[in-house]
Design a protein around this motif. Structure first.
Motif, PDB file in Angstrom:
ATOM      1  N   ASN A  37       0.828  -1.217   0.000  1.00 29.88           N
ATOM      2  CA  ASN A  37       0.000   0.000   0.000  1.00 29.88           C
ATOM      3  C   ASN A  37       0.860   1.263   0.000  1.00 29.88           C
ATOM      4  OD1 ASN A  37      -2.385  -1.443  -0.023  1.00 29.88           O
ATOM      5  ND2 ASN A  37      -2.600  -1.448   2.217  1.00 29.88           N
ATOM      6  N   THR A  40       2.393   1.697  -3.447  1.00 32.87           N
ATOM      7  CA  THR A  40       1.398   2.155  -4.431  1.00 32.87           C
ATOM      8  C   THR A  40       1.071   3.628  -4.236  1.00 32.87           C
ATOM      9  OG1 THR A  40       0.459  -0.075  -4.510  1.00 32.87           O
ATOM     10  CG2 THR A  40      -0.890   1.726  -5.359  1.00 32.87           C
ATOM     11  N   SER A  41       0.839   4.004  -2.956  1.00 37.34           N
ATOM     12  CA  SER A  41       0.524   5.406  -2.664  1.00 37.34           C
ATOM     13  C   SER A  41       1.679   6.321  -3.064  1.00 37.34           C
ATOM     14  CB  SER A  41       0.201   5.569  -1.179  1.00 37.34           C
ATOM     15  OG  SER A  41       0.012   6.928  -0.843  1.00 37.34           O
TER      16      SER A  41
END
Length: 641
Positions: A37, A40-41
């Motif tokens: 996560n 990706t962020s």
């Protein structure tokens, strides 16, 4: 006795290990999810930051293009002004480059639409840019109307103006702000990368602790190796994305340049088409007007010829109609020559209302019985210093346009008065007193797009072949040459009022005389006159007119033969000479004969408006072709005065 461990102990130990393994597995999965996560962020934020950087680069490039195009336009204008309107392509090049600069400015406004601070700067830039464009366009207009000295002075005057300084300052501010913004965005991108690395490091350490505490060390080791491989792959992917972004910027730049080349080619084709359209429109309008005038001349002469053979009493009326048509053709020729060379003005002190009253018969014949003409004078008695002939032409042009706007039926008004104007209150007028001449009609009015182009040469709303588009451009040139300005008030469907503001002249108005009054039966004194003209028809007509006036003319069809003829004359009072002739011009002939012309007058005759400046012809008087016998008699008398 001690108790032996039962079979349940290994089972409990195994259960705890299984539970611990399960917990460690869950923790590992959680750490992996958090890592994914976070990555990706971070990728999304980094891509957005790179996109913002690319947009900032485009704004900086566009601002540089705007500055460069404006500089090119001003350089083209300078070359156009210095050329004295001899190179029309330079004037068109200036117009095209300034239009391209306007496109760059519009693109800048679109790119920075989401930035209120930049929008405020671009709003000031837009205001300064439009003001600078007006200064340069007005300078170009002086060259269009052949006011070369005024154009050159105006160009040097506007080289350093507040509008130019404001434009350059605002463009530089846009570039500086974008550079600051670029540094900020680079800092944001670096901060994002640092945050990503820090978070990844912390979670990696936590995951390593989990791996060390796990029973299945090998499994955890494999997972750690896999995570490192994933990080290396992400780094490679980041480098790949950066390379793709650079390629995309290069491709966009190449595409932009290709589009600019295509647009320049299309604009060149459009300019050529516009030139051909203007030439076609001009020739069609001239042919139409001359056909009408020649029809009047030929028809009137043919009817007069028939009446003379049959003994009719109205031959004189038909001859007068033919002369009126010929005079209108001569007036059109003077307008064309004045448009091509900027005819020199012959100003005098005149009273505007008296000029309008003197045009009453001409207006009645021109406008027709269905148009009602009203005149009003405020009674100030102010005088203007202007060319009466040009003023009459200007008022007649306005009257004809008003008649066409009213479909030859309505009310045409002429109102004269006076008004004190502040500097730049009307156009670029200087502060002072102005005589106003308002010409109003009850016609169809003008739409905004027509009003913007009303003074452009060749522009007309009339059908093809019905007009040359020179009338209002000549009106604009005359008023500007006279130091005045023009105001137009129009409402679609209600009518139009065109007001001329001409500077007030302190002095008495000259009496308005009829230039076409018949010549007397005999001159004050018969003169011996040498007529030098290379065209045999004009030569015969001039000799015949002078003979009819009572003088003793001698014809000469070659300026090189003039000295021999003068040697054979017993007396010589005046030389009447054409200006342009093969072998030797009229002024060259007079210069060569100067030592033999003591007490001999000189009168030049020319059909070119650009040569009608007496100062350029040695100070001798000039008579324009075509001329009437009355004008010839008056010119001969003035040449001997």
């Amino acid at each position: 006795m001690s108790e032996e461990p039962g079979p349940e102990a290994p089972v409990r130990d195994r259960d705890w290990r299984m539970i611990l393994l399960a917990v460690l597995a869950l923790v590992g999965v959680g750490v992996l999810v958090l890592l994914l996560n976070l990555q990706t962020s971070t990728d999304r934020e980094r891509d957005a930051a790179l996109e913002r950087q690319a947009k900032t680069y485009e704004v900086i490039i566009r601002a540089g293009l705007l500055s460069g195009t404006m500089a090119q336009a001003e350089a083209s204008l300078g070359r156009y002004v210095v050329s004295g309107n001899d190179d029309k392509e330079l004037g068109q090049q200036f117009s095209d480059q300034w239009g391209e600069a306007a496109n760059h400015l519009a693109r800048l406004e679109a790119l920075t639409r989401s930035d209120p601070r930049q929008q405020a700067t671009l709003k000031r830039l837009r205001t300064a840019f439009e003001a600078r464009g007006k200064e340069l366009t007005d300078t170009a207009l002086y060259s269009v109307f052949k006011r070369d000295r005024d154009a050159l002075g105006r160009y040097y005057q506007v080289r350093a103006t507040p509008a130019r300084a404001e434009t350059e300052a605002m463009v530089q501010r846009v570039i500086d702000d974008q550079r600051k913004l670029l540094l900020e965005r680079k800092g944001d991108s670096a901060a994002l990368a640092d945050r990503s690395r820090t978070a990844t490091r912390v979670l990696g350490i936590f995951g390593l602790i989990v791996v060390i505490g796990a029973v299945m060390l090998g499994y955890m080791t494999v997972q750690a190796i896999g995570g490192q491989a994933l990080a290396d792959a992400d780094a490679d992917a980041e480098r790949l994305r950066a390379a793709e972004l650079a390629e995309a910027v290069d491709a966009a730049t190449a595409q932009l340049r290709a589009e600019m080349r295509e647009r320049e080619a299309a604009q060149a084709q459009l300019r050529q088409a516009q030139k051909m359209d203007a030439v076609g429109q001009l020739t069609g309008g001239i042919a139409h007007d001359f056909n009408n005038m020649l029809a009047v001349v030929l028809g009137g002469l043919e009817l007069a010829k028939r009446r003379l053979h049959t003994g009719g009493a109205d031959a004189q009326k038909h001859i007068e109609n033919a002369m009126e048509g010929a005079n209108r053709a001569a007036a059109l020729t003077r307008r064309l020559l004045a448009f091509s060379r900027e005819e020199a003005l012959l100003p005098s002190a005149i009273e505007a209302h008296a000029v309008i009253e003197g045009m009453a018969n001409l207006l009645d014949r021109t406008l027709g019985g269905a148009v009602t003409v009203e005149t009003r004078d405020d009674g100030l008695g102010w005088v203007i210093w202007a060319d009466r002939h040009q003023l009459e032409n200007a008022l007649l042009n306005l009257a004809v346009n008003a008649r066409d706007a009213m479909n030859a039926r309505g009310t045409l008004s002429f109102a004269t008065g006076g008004r004190a104007l502040a500097a730049n209150e009307i156009g670029e007028c200087a502060a002072g007193d102005y005589v106003s001449i308002a010409v109003g009609d009850t016609g169809c009015g003008m739409a905004p797009e027509v009003l913007e182009r009303v003074f452009e040469p060749f522009f007309t709303t009339k059908p093809v072949g019905k007009g040359t588009g020179l009338g209002l451009s000549q009106l604009f040139g005359f008023v500007r040459q006279s130091g005045g300005e023009i105001a137009i008030d129009t409402v679609v469907g209600e009518g139009t009022t065109v007001t001329l503001f001409l500077p007030r002249h302190i002095g008495e108005a000259e009496a308005v005389t009829d230039a076409e009054a018949p010549a007397g039966d005999a001159p004050v004194r018969a003169l011996d006159i040498l007529v030098v003209e290379d065209d045999p028809r004009v030569l015969n007509a001039t000799v015949g007119a002078l003979t009819e006036l009572g003088h003793r003319p001698v014809a000469c069809d070659d300026p090189l033969a003039a000295p021999a003829l003068i040697d054979g004359l017993e007396a010589l009072d005046l030389i009447v000479s054409d200006v342009l002739m093969p072998g030797q011009t009229g002024p060259e002939m007079i210069t060569a004969l100067a030592h033999r012309l003591d007490g001999v007058g000189v009168l030049f005759v020319t059909g070119f408006a650009g040569e009608a400046d007496a100062n350029a012809l040695g100070g001798y008087p000039v008579l324009r072709k075509p001329f009437t016998m009355a004008a010839l008699a008056k010119a001969v008398e003035g040449a001997r005065a």
